[in-house]
Write a protein that holds these residues in place. Structure first.
Motif, short mmCIF file in Angstrom:
data_model
loop_
_atom_site.label_atom_id
_atom_site.label_comp_id
_atom_site.label_asym_id
_atom_site.label_seq_id
_atom_site.Cartn_x
_atom_site.Cartn_y
_atom_site.Cartn_z
N ALA A 151 4.88 11.37 -10.23
CA ALA A 151 3.42 11.27 -10.09
C ALA A 151 2.72 11.76 -11.36
O ALA A 151 1.88 11.05 -11.93
N TYR A 152 3.09 12.95 -11.84
CA TYR A 152 2.49 13.46 -13.07
C TYR A 152 2.68 12.48 -14.21
O TYR A 152 1.75 12.20 -14.97
N VAL A 153 3.90 11.97 -14.31
CA VAL A 153 4.23 11.07 -15.42
C VAL A 153 3.38 9.81 -15.34
O VAL A 153 2.84 9.34 -16.35
N ILE A 154 3.23 9.27 -14.12
CA ILE A 154 2.43 8.05 -13.98
C ILE A 154 0.98 8.33 -14.38
O ILE A 154 0.37 7.54 -15.11
N THR A 195 -3.05 2.61 -5.23
CA THR A 195 -2.64 3.13 -3.92
C THR A 195 -1.76 4.37 -4.08
O THR A 195 -1.79 5.26 -3.24
N PHE A 196 -1.01 4.45 -5.18
CA PHE A 196 -0.23 5.66 -5.44
C PHE A 196 -1.17 6.84 -5.67
O PHE A 196 -0.96 7.93 -5.13
N ASN A 255 0.83 -1.19 0.00
CA ASN A 255 0.00 0.00 0.00
C ASN A 255 0.88 1.25 0.00
O ASN A 255 1.44 1.62 1.02
N LEU A 256 0.98 1.90 -1.15
CA LEU A 256 1.82 3.09 -1.26
C LEU A 256 1.21 4.28 -0.52
O LEU A 256 1.87 5.30 -0.33
N ALA A 257 -0.05 4.14 -0.09
CA ALA A 257 -0.68 5.22 0.66
C ALA A 257 -0.54 5.01 2.17
O ALA A 257 -1.12 5.75 2.95
N HIS A 258 0.23 4.02 2.57
CA HIS A 258 0.32 3.67 4.00
C HIS A 258 0.77 4.87 4.84
O HIS A 258 0.17 5.17 5.87
N GLY A 259 1.82 5.56 4.38
CA GLY A 259 2.33 6.71 5.12
C GLY A 259 1.29 7.81 5.21
O GLY A 259 1.14 8.47 6.25
N ASP A 260 0.55 8.02 4.12
CA ASP A 260 -0.45 9.07 4.11
C ASP A 260 -1.63 8.71 5.01
O ASP A 260 -2.25 9.58 5.60
N LEU A 261 -1.90 7.41 5.13
CA LEU A 261 -2.96 6.98 6.06
C LEU A 261 -2.54 7.24 7.50
O LEU A 261 -3.37 7.59 8.34
#
Lengths: 287, 361
Positions: B270-273, A98-99, A35-41
């Motif tokens: 991020a923009y690129v993705i 998740t990104f 989960n790439l959003a883990h830190g933001d959570l």
């Protein structure tokens, strides 16, 4: 410079990183989801606690107790309605969703709370300390560390001793066969993410009371959590604690030498482990 | 009757792609003439679009074709930029050759990077690349000769006396600033053509077929003799080179660099993705469509600050869930149109009709 003190601070800081990492480790262990959003959570939970403390005047610990079921619900819903759709053979959808989520949470928080640094006030506890012979340790860092140990003991007990834990392990091994035995993998996944969010709330409590945070603090917490998991080895929660401690030690020792090197020396310790022990120090899982 | 069946041939060309090729040449002619037609601010916008397109094509090659999902490509943008600044400010090299040198520096960085990150499996590779980007950012922030944490600017003479600027002033009567903008714009245009040309050729070659095979089923591809690891490493190093060149070009035009901006995960990854995902991952057309949509969205939502990124994130999630092959994928599935066809089709022979393979490759 007092080396003993530096080492103690490093170990205690490692407790915080282990708390960041435990949720990530749990979710990865059960559904192979990173989960790439883990830190933001974590940061989201910290803001939730902050709102409860400032709006209702609650004690931070009580606020975390209120926030935990809310975060569980958020995690459950997130997994059940969104992330379950992305699971499959292809690793691209879960990573990209998740990104995207990470960017959405960050910018949502920026809109709601501005870019200012915040802190949760914990009153006299913040400066309280305990004398341990030659060194003194803050009460908050000690509580962080023992919370991390308690969380890991609790999770291990649950995974290896209860029927829910058996369902977790079964689903982790083979969701299809587990499904034949009457387990619904979708619900197990949702439950696991919900639980991870409870751990995230505990991590957020200590993040918020010990240091400043702002809406963009998430990615670096994700990176620390990730480093702790990889240093410790995949699939082992005690390994994750060890990984957190090594990371914390590397950072405090680095900072003691030159304050600008704190973060960098943590990363270098991680790369060194990757170089000599690519599967981490205490690997358990095969992948 | 001795009429034999016509021999088999394998073709990738389609009618649409031939028409498109003619249109593309026209667009390119106009694009090259743009600095004489439109204002400087439009040229700067076009420069931004072109460099984002280069980054997007590279990320697409990595993630969409080689299965290497990186969230650390900003490391090559930033390192390329810093290599250019180092060459120009510290060594006094002319910016034009320095751009290529910056690309080589990026490859030199990519070799040890690959050594670390290739040890990580799938999703962990993604975060591993991010850690590497952070390490390089923190190290460069320590380099006081290039401004440390606060960054530095290129000396004014460097861009004014750049190779080619004098020539353009004499030939076209441009002012120095205008000439250097036009020059960087042309270089970006050439870089776009070279990148797309390279990727298109690669995908139509034997290596490209191997790459598609590895992406679709790595075990099966290995079983028939494709060296998956080597293919991935080659793609990784190539994209490092092109991304480094793009980074050098971007920072030559900006003329000011700082570690936080040069290694920004939002700006360069991020923009690129989102460009690639919204446009359509795993196609050459996708990033082109994506970068146009991205620029339009950015222009429309410019006043809304973080709402803009939030929207972009939501659109990215929705597209990934409901149209995982992006908007170009939706269009292409409906119409069968491919502008850069890479699918091999059998022509002639007793079968006569074309055989449709998988989605691509």
């Amino acid at each position: 410079m007092n080396w003993l003190d530096t080492i103690l601070q490093g170990v205690l800081l490692g407790g915080l990183y282990a708390l960041f990492a435990a949720g990530l480790s749990l979710v990865f262990g059960i559904m192979r989801l990173v989960n790439l959003a883990h830190g933001d959570l974590i940061v989201l939970a910290a803001f939730l606690i902050l709102v409860l403390v400032t709006a209702l005047g609650l004690n931070p610990f009580l606020a975390a107790l209120v926030a935990a079921p809310l975060m569980f619900a958020i995690g459950w819903g997130l997994q059940y309605f969104l992330l379950n759709r992305t699971l499959g053979k292809d690793i691209l959808p879960p990573l990209l969703v998740t990104f995207g989520l990470s960017i959405v949470i960050q910018n949502g928080l920026l809109e709601g709370f501005s870019a200012d640094s915040r802190r949760v006030v914990a009153g006299s506890l913040e400066s309280a300390s305990v004398n341990l012979g030659p060194v003194t340790a803050g009460v908050m860092p000690l509580m962080t560390f023992f919370s991390a140990v308690a969380v890991i003991v609790g999770l291990n007990q649950m995974i290896y001793r209860t029927s829910v834990g058996r369902a977790f392990r079964a689903t982790s091994d083979d969701p299809v066969t587990a499904g034949l035995m009457g387990i619904r993998p979708q619900r197990i996944f949702a439950l696991a993410t919900g639980l991870a969010m409870v751990v995230v709330t505990i991590a957020a409590l200590y993040l918020g009371t010990r240091a400043n945070f702002d809406p963009t603090s998430g990615p670096s917490r994700l990176i620390y959590a990730f480093e702790a998991v990889i240093i410790g080895g995949l699939g082992s929660l005690w390994g994750t604690l060890a990984g957190g401690i090594i990371l914390g030690l590397a950072q405090t020792v680095g900072a003691a030498i030159n304050p600008e090197w704190q973060i960098l020396s943590g990363h270098l310790a991680f790369l060194a482990v990757l170089l000599f022990k690519p599967r981490g120090l205490f690997p358990r899982a095969v992948d | 009757m001795t009429l034999a069946n016509p021999p088999f041939t394998v073709e990738t060309r389609t009618r649409a792609s031939q028409l498109f090729a003619i249109a593309a040449i026209l667009v390119l002619v106009i694009a090259f003439a743009a600095p004489f037609i439109v204002s400087r601010s439009i040229i700067q916008d076009l420069f931004f679009i072109l460099t984002m397109l280069v980054l997007a094509q590279n990320w697409n090659l990595l993630a969409g074709y080689a299965g290497l999902i990186s969230v650390g490509q900003q490391v090559f943008v930033g390192f390329g930029g810093y290599a250019l600044f180092g060459c120009v400010s510290l060594l006094g090299i002319d910016p034009l050759p320095a751009i290529l040198i910056a690309g080589l520096f990026s490859v030199a960085l990519a070799i040890p990077t690959a050594f670390f990150t290739f040890r990580l499996y799938g999703p962990y590779f993604a975060i591993g690349t991010w850690v590497v980007a952070e390490v390089v950012r923190l190290l460069l922030a320590q380099w006081k000769a290039l401004g440390g944490g606060t960054g530095t600017s290129l000396p004014r003479e460097a861009t004014r006396d750049m190779m080619g600027v004098d020539l353009m002033r004499d030939l076209f009567g441009m002012k120095a600033a205008q000439a250097s903008d036009a020059l960087t714009y042309w270089l970006a245009l050439i870089l776009v053509i070279a990148t797309i040309g390279f990727i298109y050729r690669l995908l139509r070659s034997k290596q490209g077929l191997g790459l598609a095979a590895v992406r679709d089923n790595e075990q099966a591809a290995r079983a028939v003799g494709v060296d998956a690891r080597r293919m991935k490493a080659m793609v990784y190093l190539t994209t490092a080179f092109i991304t480094g060149v793009a980074g050098a070009l971007i920072y030559l035009q900006k003329a000011r660099i700082s570690p936080d901006a040069a290694f920004s995960v939002v700006d360069w990854t991020a923009y690129v993705i989102f460009i690639v995902v919204i446009g359509g991952i795993g196609t050459i057309e996708g990033p082109i469509l994506g970068v146009i949509l991205f620029f339009l969205l950015q222009t429309i939502l410019a006043d809304y600050g973080s709402w803009y990124l939030l929207m972009l994130g939501l659109i990215g999630i929705v597209v990934m869930l409901f149209a995982p092959r992006g908007l170009w994928g939706l269009f292409s599935d409906r119409t069968g149109i491919q502008l850069f066809p890479v699918r091999r089709r059998l022509k002639g022979g007793p079968l006569g009709h074309s055989i449709k393979g998988g989605p691509h490759g």
